[in-house]
Design a protein around this motif. Structure first.
Motif, PDB file in Angstrom:
ATOM      1  N   MET A 353       0.828  -1.203   0.000  1.00  0.00           N
ATOM      2  CA  MET A 353       0.000   0.000   0.000  1.00  0.00           C
ATOM      3  C   MET A 353       0.863   1.254   0.000  1.00  0.00           C
ATOM      4  N   ALA A 354       1.919   1.238   0.797  1.00  0.00           N
ATOM      5  CA  ALA A 354       2.800   2.404   0.861  1.00  0.00           C
ATOM      6  C   ALA A 354       3.471   2.665  -0.474  1.00  0.00           C
ATOM      7  N   GLU A 355       3.764   1.602  -1.213  1.00  0.00           N
ATOM      8  CA  GLU A 355       4.436   1.753  -2.498  1.00  0.00           C
ATOM      9  C   GLU A 355       3.534   2.419  -3.542  1.00  0.00           C
ATOM     10  N   LEU A 356       2.221   2.320  -3.353  1.00  0.00           N
ATOM     11  CA  LEU A 356       1.274   2.814  -4.350  1.00  0.00           C
ATOM     12  C   LEU A 356       0.940   4.298  -4.190  1.00  0.00           C
ATOM     13  N   VAL A 357       1.311   4.892  -3.064  1.00  0.00           N
ATOM     14  CA  VAL A 357       0.942   6.292  -2.822  1.00  0.00           C
ATOM     15  C   VAL A 357       2.190   7.171  -2.819  1.00  0.00           C
ATOM     16  N   ARG A 358       1.985   8.438  -3.122  1.00  0.00           N
ATOM     17  CA  ARG A 358       3.088   9.394  -3.113  1.00  0.00           C
ATOM     18  C   ARG A 358       3.511   9.696  -1.681  1.00  0.00           C
ATOM     19  N   GLU A 359       4.738  10.170  -1.538  1.00  0.00           N
ATOM     20  CA  GLU A 359       5.218  10.528  -0.202  1.00  0.00           C
ATOM     21  C   GLU A 359       4.402  11.664   0.403  1.00  0.00           C
ATOM     22  N   ASP A 360       3.904  12.570  -0.453  1.00  0.00           N
ATOM     23  CA  ASP A 360       3.114  13.696   0.048  1.00  0.00           C
ATOM     24  C   ASP A 360       1.613  13.472  -0.166  1.00  0.00           C
ATOM     25  N   VAL A 361       1.166  12.218  -0.139  1.00  0.00           N
ATOM     26  CA  VAL A 361      -0.247  11.896  -0.332  1.00  0.00           C
ATOM     27  C   VAL A 361      -1.096  12.635   0.704  1.00  0.00           C
ATOM     28  N   VAL A 362      -2.281  13.063   0.278  1.00  0.00           N
ATOM     29  CA  VAL A 362      -3.223  13.747   1.158  1.00  0.00           C
ATOM     30  C   VAL A 362      -4.446  12.850   1.338  1.00  0.00           C
ATOM     31  N   LEU A 363      -4.799  12.585   2.586  1.00  0.00           N
ATOM     32  CA  LEU A 363      -5.977  11.778   2.919  1.00  0.00           C
ATOM     33  C   LEU A 363      -6.909  12.614   3.792  1.00  0.00           C
ATOM     34  N   THR A 364      -8.166  12.759   3.348  1.00  0.00           N
ATOM     35  CA  THR A 364      -9.186  13.435   4.156  1.00  0.00           C
ATOM     36  C   THR A 364     -10.416  12.546   4.225  1.00  0.00           C
ATOM     37  N   MET A 365     -11.270  12.806   5.215  1.00  0.00           N
ATOM     38  CA  MET A 365     -12.423  11.940   5.470  1.00  0.00           C
ATOM     39  C   MET A 365     -13.667  12.759   5.790  1.00  0.00           C
ATOM     40  N   PRO A 366     -14.154  13.601   4.879  1.00  0.00           N
ATOM     41  CA  PRO A 366     -15.340  14.402   5.222  1.00  0.00           C
ATOM     42  C   PRO A 366     -16.537  13.487   5.531  1.00  0.00           C
ATOM     43  N   PRO A 367     -17.285  13.813   6.591  1.00  0.00           N
ATOM     44  CA  PRO A 367     -17.232  15.015   7.437  1.00  0.00           C
ATOM     45  C   PRO A 367     -16.329  14.874   8.661  1.00  0.00           C
ATOM     46  N   ASN A 368     -15.580  13.783   8.783  1.00  0.00           N
ATOM     47  CA  ASN A 368     -14.747  13.558   9.965  1.00  0.00           C
ATOM     48  C   ASN A 368     -13.550  14.511   9.993  1.00  0.00           C
ATOM     49  N   PRO A 369     -13.003  14.787  11.161  1.00  0.00           N
ATOM     50  CA  PRO A 369     -11.921  15.774  11.276  1.00  0.00           C
ATOM     51  C   PRO A 369     -10.529  15.220  11.004  1.00  0.00           C
ATOM     52  N   PHE A 370     -10.411  13.931  10.655  1.00  0.00           N
ATOM     53  CA  PHE A 370      -9.091  13.334  10.474  1.00  0.00           C
ATOM     54  C   PHE A 370      -8.506  13.695   9.113  1.00  0.00           C
TER      55      PHE A 370
END
Length: 457
Positions: A353-370
């Protein structure tokens, strides 16, 4: 001298003089109109399709709150009117009553929905044919108006509600629609005003994510936060682009008619409502400057000023190059990346999974605050929930590929420990950049039915 003939529509005997001139074929203007309708009626009646559509709408009928219940029921009225007409015509076709000699003809409905010179919406408050024409008009524009509302609001649920509100307002105003020259523009105006009314009551603007105590979100800048943001299913997009005047392409390429990406939605939600509406009407829906001004009930100069300010703000909010954020048809490599992403999650393979994403990947979870702005922070958050040896282990995953907002996406199902059923858990919308996942937006599962997805596997 007189001779007896029968009306070609109702069969009632008519008396005619034997003098020169053309013999009458119909006993009344109503019968003449009925015959005209029979000649113009297309072959095949889509009654089954209408019943299926009504059944689907009834299953999604909201009883609470009361205003939503009233709006949903009112929105069903034109479809039931069309169903009544189809049933009546089917009955008349099989059981045409015999007309007694000397009897008065049955009161006939006005079957001419509009005059020959009127290109507007027929007066549906007067005739069943008018109600049917209005229902057909509403259905013909339902998808593009829902997308228009979605761009203005950023929420699928609210876009659906405001689309229903648009049709409710249209239905209530049906008595005065005979003078409307451009029904499509009128529907856009009603939809835009409905959305602007909603936004006036809900004064909300995007903020930025705040640090979560005890959580490492990464060292990147906090991304914009839109708690109301929801995904839009690609299979509910109109068959043809909404662009109205192909000869009037926007001068500024900050916006294109296909724009539905989450990056664009996040950026345009930062504009004031009327400025947002002006940009969407002018550069996305493709109305001319004059038409945009009329739709917004303002002057051309004011509409142009709003568009220019909106374009300038979008240039600052969007990445510098369109290819850095604009969704394109996924390549074979993108689809392979999506498959590896699903397989790695199913195996709980953290390294893959780590290999598939960029080092500066952005993950958000609306409406959650994480939120997370680095691969290291994201993997640290996900690992405990995927590791069967962890006390925070949530269960095993299965994913199905979907398309949302013109982007790759997956629907995630979770089988919790001790259970045998995979239940709907989330929708991940992915933005791929240079062969790796650059952004993941995770949404809650209540929109699975909108994506035609089952709630369990």
């Amino acid at each position: 001298m007189t001779r007896t003939a029968r009306c070609q529509a109702c069969g009632r005997p008519m008396e005619s003089t034997g003098g020169p001139g053309r013999t009458a074929s119909y006993c009344s203007q109503a019968c003449r109109q009925r015959a005209y309708r029979e000649r113009r009626r297309p072959g095949g009646v889509p009654a089954r399709d209408l019943v299926t559509d009504l059944t689907d709408r009834l299953t999604r009928l909201r009883v609470e709150p009361a205003l939503a219940f009233h709006a949903d029921v009112e929105a069903l009225s034109p479809r039931f009117a069309q169903l009544r007409r189809l049933a009546r015509e089917a009955r008349q076709g099989v059981e045409e009553p015999e007309v007694q000699v000397g009897a008065e003809p049955e009161a006939a409905e006005n079957v001419t929905p509009t005059t020959v010179t009127n290109l507007g919406v027929p007066n549906s408050g007067v005739t069943d044919a008018g109600e049917t024409a209005l229902a057909d008009l509403i259905e013909a524009h339902r998808q593009e108006l829902r997308v228009h509302c979605y761009r203005l609001l950023g929420s699928y649920d609210e876009a659906e509600d405001l689309t229903q509100e648009t049709f409710l307002r249209t239905w209530r105003a049906r008595e005065g629609l005979t003078d409307v020259d451009n029904p499509r523009a009128w529907l856009y105006k009603v939809a835009t005003n409905a959305c602007l009314d909603f936004l006036r009551k809900h004064n909300r603007r995007p903020s930025t994510y705040e640090p979560v105590p005890g959580m490492d979100s990464g060292d990147g800048p906090p991304p914009p936060r839109l708690p109301w943001l929801q995904p839009f299913p690609d299979d509910q997009l109109p068959d043809t682009p909404a662009y109205h005047h192909q000869e009037h392409r926007p001068d500024d390429e900050a916006v294109a008619s296909e724009t539905l990406e989450l990056v664009f939605l996040t950026a345009i939600q930062q504009l004031p409502p009327r400025q947002r509406a002006a940009v969407i009407l002018r550069d996305v829906a493709g109305w001319t400057a004059q038409e945009t001004a009329e739709l917004l009930d303002t002057s051309v100069a004011s509409a142009n000023s709003a568009v220019q300010r909106g374009r300038s703000a979008l240039r600052q909010a969007l990445p510098g190059r369109r290819e850095d954020w604009s969704a394109a048809e996924p390549s074979a490599g993108d689809l392979a990346l999506l498959q590896r992403y699903m397989e790695a999650a199913a195996r709980a393979d953290f390294d893959a999974m780590a290999e598939l994403v960029r080092e500066d990947v952005v993950l958000t979870m609306p409406p959650n605050p994480f939120w997370f702005t680095s691969r290291e922070a994201m993997v640290a958050f996900v690992r405990p929930s995927l590791d069967p040896e962890s006390p925070m282990f949530v269960g095993h995953w299965r994913h199905l590929p979907v398309r949302a907002n013109g982007q790759l996406a997956v629907a995630g199902y979770l089988r919790r420990p001790g259970t045998s059923v995979f239940r709907a858990q989330l929708i991940d919308v992915l933005r791929v950049e240079r062969g790796r996942i650059a952004e993941i937006t995770t949404f809650e599962p209540h929109l699975f039915p909108a994506f035609a997805l089952p709630m369990t596997l």
